[in-house]
Design a protein around this motif. Sequence first.
Motif, mmCIF file in Angstrom:
data_model
loop_
_atom_site.group_PDB
_atom_site.id
_atom_site.type_symbol
_atom_site.label_atom_id
_atom_site.label_comp_id
_atom_site.label_asym_id
_atom_site.label_seq_id
_atom_site.Cartn_x
_atom_site.Cartn_y
_atom_site.Cartn_z
ATOM 1 N N ASN A 241 0.636 -1.109 0.108
ATOM 2 C CA ASN A 241 -0.012 -0.116 0.058
ATOM 3 C C ASN A 241 0.954 1.361 -0.406
ATOM 4 N N GLU B 264 0.078 4.535 -0.183
ATOM 5 C CA GLU B 264 -0.144 5.689 0.684
ATOM 6 C C GLU B 264 -0.384 6.119 2.244
ATOM 7 N N SER B 265 -0.292 4.657 2.648
ATOM 8 C CA SER B 265 -0.147 3.849 4.038
ATOM 9 C C SER B 265 1.797 2.999 4.490
ATOM 10 N N GLU C 87 0.191 -5.375 3.708
ATOM 11 C CA GLU C 87 -0.473 -5.598 3.581
ATOM 12 C C GLU C 87 -0.971 -6.571 3.193
#
Length: 965
Positions: A463, A465-466, A470
Amino acid sequence: MKKRTSNSGVPVRLIFSGTIIISMLVLAAALTLCSYLYARISLTQQVEQTAHQTTLSLEKQIGHVTSTAQQSVQLLALNDITSMTSTEERLQRIPMLANMMTMNHILSAVYVGYEDGDFFLLRSLENERARERLSAPLTAQYLLQAIDRDPEGRILSRIWGFYDAQFNPIQKDISSDDYAYDPRSRPWYQSAQQSDTLILTSPYVFFTTEEIGATFALRDQQHGAVVGVDASINDLSGFMHALAPSKSVEMALIDQNHWILGHSNPEISLIEHDPRLDAPALRTTLQLANSAFAKLLEQPQRSQHLIAYKANNEDWYGISLPVFQSESQQWQFLYTIPKTALLRNVHANLLNQLLLSLAVISILMIFGWLVGRSISKPLHQLSQEVSALAAFDFSRKIRVSSPVKEINILSSLTDRMALTIHNFQSITDKLAHDPNLERMLEQVSDHLQAITASKAGAVYLFNTESQVMELATQTNLNCPSLIACQSNQWADLEITLNTSLSAEHEHLFLTPLIDRDSKILGVLVLQLPENALANKKSFRRFMDEVSGAAAAAISTRRQFESQQALLDGIIRLLADAIDAKSPYTSGHCERVPELAKLLADAAERSQDGELAQFSMTEYQRREFHIAAWLHDCGKITSPVHVVDKATKLETIYNRIHEIRTRFEVLWRDAEIDYLNGCLNGQSEAALRQKKHARQEQLQEDFAFVAQTNIGGEFMKTSDIERLNRIAEQEWMRHFSNRIGLSQEEEQHLPHYPENLPRREPLLANKPEHIENWGERRPPVEFDHPENIWGFDMQLPAQAYNKGELYNLSVKRGTLTEEERFVIQDHMVQTIKMLSSLPFPEELKNVPNIAGNHHEQLDGTGYPRGLKREQLSIQDRILAIADVFEALTAADRPYKVAKTLSESLQILAFMVKDEHLDGALFKLFVDSKAYLDYAKRHLKPEQIDPINPQWLFEIAGLTDTEPMIS
């Protein structure tokens, strides 16, 4: 005893060295066998060649017969006998008809059938069988049959008589009441009338001559008469008999119904004299004592090649070849010979060779069997397994046990190769076809574990963005669901992942998932066995290829989902824009797809009639969904003041206010007339009474005009006449109507000068009210050269007519013919707009589905005038959804929202008038799809009880079982 491992056994080279000696001895037997097979193949090829040559000869003979008969029919069609109207005139053509049969001995009869039922036939009596059956006099050479009818079909005269060689009548029976032959009821006449070319009937047995033949007939295009000849093909049997190379060979000519038309054995009768039949008939191959032909026809035919089969408890060789074909006839040539007769000499010549070879082969057989069995059996098993692999079956478990060491090693390696290919196939399939990203990654991980014999595995997705990894899927691997990352570079990510995962697991192998832009999408994690090949270059290259394919699939899937979301957003944006353009149609583009989906789902569940076969793929559902959302996208081009026209005089505003102002002027004129009269000394009481009467009349007239402006279901003729009388009143205009105008308004003004003041009618149709098409004429007429979409619409004479009297005289509703075309034009624009979009193949029907919802089953809809058979079920579903939504919508200014019963009653009448589909309407009611929709979108007072049986009776539908499965 020590158990034999997969690598144990005797080296294969020792076995091969021993079998070489045996192979040399077996060679003699192989050569003998090859000699026998070669001789047999040569004989069968010779028979096949003979059959083909015989077929060619027979084709030429049949071609001669058919061409002769065809020429005779064509010549007869050109003769003026086809235009003669009485038997007396036709009798003059007897010599000509007789000469045709004399010149072509295959012709048995020549005749003409006329449109009024007249018939004229001349039959040759050269055949002795015919003379006996007809009890003809000795000197008779021809039989004449003729019937003459009047225009009402009554028989005026009959002739059944015999003629000698000089065409003199010998015996003529005119009074026979039994003879009432009508050629119009015969198949040869009916077939010829339906064809513009010469027709050929199926072969049959001529009743009078018991010859086998067929009828050739041709319609005279000018006069409508049908001429025909009966052509005999009896000579074909003698021709085949002459071509037969030996008595053991049997040949036959059959048609597509297996009727025998000719046989090489002249002693075999081809005609069946069954007392149960009215006339002798042809025999079929099943009626012959020898079933060789019937069995040959049962065999799966190889194209024009000799085949072997059994018949009459013996082996035969046979071949079936096409010999004559026309529009209605397909004749075959059958050629058969017993196998014993064909191979008699071959067997005798090879018998001695086999006896000599048998002694040597029998001695070597025991030794060869013992040695060969140890090799052939496992090799055969392994070859079968490899054959399955060659046929792309990689799911088999290969376990072949053999005393030969090399065979066991090959079996083990082949099994591992099959397992690897099978799992790699599964990976490729899942990457390409599974639409669920998480399920696809889970199955890819499982297959990689099987290929690499890993203990466990997992897939992480990054991910961006973060900045976390995951967990997407895992198998037998205890790992965290989220791993925080400080960088998006693989070198840093690999360290972070190893630190997070290696604390609990050993022998982890990590390979990154990298897209085309070199961005990290995720990582594949495998826990390899201790003896794995993780450090081998080939293994790493393999994992890089797999991870690259997985990354491409993930990237493609995400791009596809983004594009789908973008397309859905654009569609929703366009639909919202259409609804927002007019506050009175808000929500229409959203409610119609919902209603259409309810009915489409019910149609897919239905097991009745045409709908039982109806189903939609995932792509077709999306195609239908998009079409439903965009079904009114053409309304973006429709003028709001036309779409929302609530009164007859409305354009951009309601022009009733102008009319009221004119009435106000006339009111004041009445006041002025009253005051002027008083000043002139006239009777004040009389003037007041006149003023009050005038003003009262003006109030009534304006109230009538205002009420007329509202529009309704139907305007009476008397109302239109009253409107015209009101329009004849005049008022005085003092101000110019040619100033303060836009350029477009000035273009519509008349060119003659304006003289003020001037008297004008109270209601007027002025030249400036007319807007002509000019260069804006749309290509919607069927014969318009620019109409590439198949539109078929009636175009009004002008683009707009804003005439006040013209608009107020609209009999139904508020729209003029021109404005109604503007409304209908939104379907034209819908199709043109959607057809210009580059829809992919799976969505290619969006323009048609969206653009056909105003078509009607009887072809009276628009814009193409399509009929039922030209409309898909999706088209018809969307039509019902659009009408029902419009009827129940509560946001239209020009109508009151109807209740469920009123709306369904209107739909029922539209079904009765063949505007909507009856089966779908019944399904709409039976499935209660209307009720599901009503509970979400209709006001409580609109939802009233309905009577389905009453609706079906209105629609003209019989009461059947509900269509829901």
